[in-house]
Design an enzyme around this catalytic site. Structure first.
Site, mmCIF file in Angstrom:
data_model
loop_
_atom_site.group_PDB
_atom_site.id
_atom_site.type_symbol
_atom_site.label_atom_id
_atom_site.label_comp_id
_atom_site.label_asym_id
_atom_site.label_seq_id
_atom_site.Cartn_x
_atom_site.Cartn_y
_atom_site.Cartn_z
ATOM 1 N N ASP A 1 53.864 26.947 35.975
ATOM 2 C CA ASP A 1 53.021 26.859 34.556
ATOM 3 C C ASP A 1 53.007 28.191 34.193
ATOM 4 O OD1 ASP A 1 51.162 26.457 36.602
ATOM 5 O OD2 ASP A 1 49.754 26.648 34.909
ATOM 6 N N GLU B 1 48.895 25.746 37.613
ATOM 7 C CA GLU B 1 47.878 26.639 38.466
ATOM 8 C C GLU B 1 46.996 27.294 37.290
ATOM 9 O OE1 GLU B 1 46.818 30.435 40.212
ATOM 10 O OE2 GLU B 1 47.990 30.126 38.248
#
Length: 482
Positions: free
Chosen positions: A78, A145
């Protein structure tokens, strides 16, 4: 047409551009996760995708490295999906618009996602290669994350045999990170009272701030738009009748807010007085932040009739919350010069529909100080008849005095660069802490190429640094024979 096709190393930039064509902001990683699975299957590599979308790709050792311990290559799928005001790109559906300017790659009007797309691109390039030397590999790609390390939290450690981890999630070439802070988010919710209001509505905008990463750049003296919003609202509240209609600042808990807006209800006769207050506050704030954030701009424009607004008491409570909320550096390390030990960042703030909501990102390399800040936030909210809920807590990554992996990486770096790297701890959170808890005895080092202004639309990545870092990564893998 490819934008990065002429850049070297070609394999790394080709995979990076492919990733940039797949929207992958936090919470929107299903497509990029599925892409990694297809990548592995097309190459006959064993792959595991878990329920949340984490992906592990396994590749056997090359000849001569069969006896070497397995190495984990790790990065997150991400990115922080931020964009400039007025940018029309739909970051949930449309690819990034890449551009090259000299030595730098960036994206038009948005974040680039070099954090941490470059890690995924380098890992894919290694997995795709037929001529690189390396031990058995486990490439671990985690999701979300940036919003609390949700992927690393959910990861099943029993799927990994490796106990040497190369985390490619640092933003400064020449730095080997070997320890990081733990952290948690605190979600704030305070109920407010609303009443009809006959006054006019005016939009207050605080803009042109630098912003940045709430871990790596929390100690650079940059202003937080939400903190300034509290100061400006309190100054107005003390000097003239004013009510808050709504307010918004920040999009991500781990980004220092660079923009804030509030709709205010004022008597028409007080508009010029309010303008005078803002003029004076802008002068004060620009003087305070002359070095780190010199362009702070305050504007106030008419918006029609307010219709309704917070009561005087609730307006006072919002001002109190913003002025009393802990924000910024709370403690510096006494052991490591220059290291921020404890901090927090109010990265998301909203006043709408009769509620104040917000999210603090709290970080510390000392567990008791992390808890102290979380307690302060909770007590503040309880004092204002609200709540604060802790979520996404993760441990610190503790320093290993003996690290065979670090020894090899320092030696390879010195051979390639002609000088030794910096070996340091950082205040920003890394997944190495969570993975260390899941993988007993883990020996981990984090590194990466030069990335500037991550988590902001000014994010850019050095092309030459990527090339050197790629050479370094492949050199380390070659040397990990025992």
């Amino acid at each position: 047409m490819s934008v990065l096709g002429h850049l070297q190393p070609a394999s790394v930039f080709s995979w990076f551009e492919t990733l940039c064509n797949i929207p992958h902001g936090s919470g929107n990683t299903a497509a990029i996760s599925d892409f990694c699975v297809r990548f592995a299957k097309e190459r006959g590599l064993r792959v595991h995708q878990d329920e949340v979308g984490n992906v592990i790709i396994y590749k056997p050792a090359t000849p001569g490295h069969e006896a070497a311990p397995t190495v984990i290559l790790q990065g997150h799928l991400d990115m922080v999906a931020e964009k400039e005001p007025g940018c029309t790109l739909d970051m949930e559906k449309e690819p990034l618009k890449l551009r090259v300017d000299g030595d730098w790659v960036s994206a038009e009007g948005t974040t680039l996602g070099g954090d941490d797309g470059i890690a995924v691109a380098m890992a894919l390039a290694v997995l795709d290669s037929s001529d690189l030397e390396h031990p058995a590999l486990e490439a671990v790609f985690t999701i979300d994350e940036e919003t609390g390390m949700e992927g690393a939290i959910a990861l099943d450690g029993s799927l990994l045999a490796g106990r040497r981890l190369l985390n490619i999630d640092s933003e400064e070439e020449g730095v080997l990170t070997v320890s990081c802070a733990g952290g948690a988010d605190s979600l704030v919710d305070i109920e407010l009272d609303v009443e009809p209001c006959e006054w006019n509505a005016y939009r207050l905008v605080i803009s042109d701030l630098v912003g940045g990463h709430s871990g790596a750049e929390i100690n650079k003296g940059r202003a937080s738009a939400v903190v300034l919003l509290g100061r400006v609202l309190q100054a107005l509240f003390e000097r003239l009748p004013m009510r808050i209609v709504s307010a918004v600042s920040g999009m991500k808990a781990n980004a220092i807010p660079s923009h804030a807006e509030a709709v205010l209800a004022l008597a028409e006769a007080d508009f010029e007085k309010a303008q005078a207050v803002l003029f004076e506050m802008q002068r004060i704030l620009r003087a305070e932040y002359a070095v780190a954030d010199p362009n702070i701009t305050l504007t106030l424009t008419p918006e029609g009739k307010a219709g309704q607004a917070l009561t005087e008491h609730s307006t006072r409570r919002v001002c109190a919350f913003l002025c009393l909320a802990p924000n910024g550096v709370a403690a510096m390390s006494m052991d490591i010069p220059g290291l921020v030990q404890t901090s927090d960042n109010l990265g998301i703030f909203r006043v709408e529909n009769g509620r104040l909501t917000g999210t603090f990102s709290v970080r510390s390399s000392v567990a008791s100080q992390k808890q102290m800040l979380l307690t302060r936030i909770r007590l503040l909210c309880e004092g204002l008849d609200g709540t604060a809920t802790v979520t996404g807590s993760y441990p610190a990554w503790e320093y290993r005095r003996e690290s065979p992996l670090r020894d090899v990486m320092v030696r390879v770096f010195a051979a390639q660069y002609g000088h030794e790297p910096k070996v340091e701890a950082i205040h920003a959170g890394l997944e190495c802490g969570l993975l260390s808890g899941k993988l007993p005895g883990l020996d981990a080092v984090s590194f990466g190429p030069d990335l500037k202004d991550i988590h902001t639309p000014r994010e850019r990545m050095s092309i030459s640094s990527v090339a050197r870092t790629w050479q370094y990564l492949t050199g380390v893998l070659k040397e990990l024979k025992a």
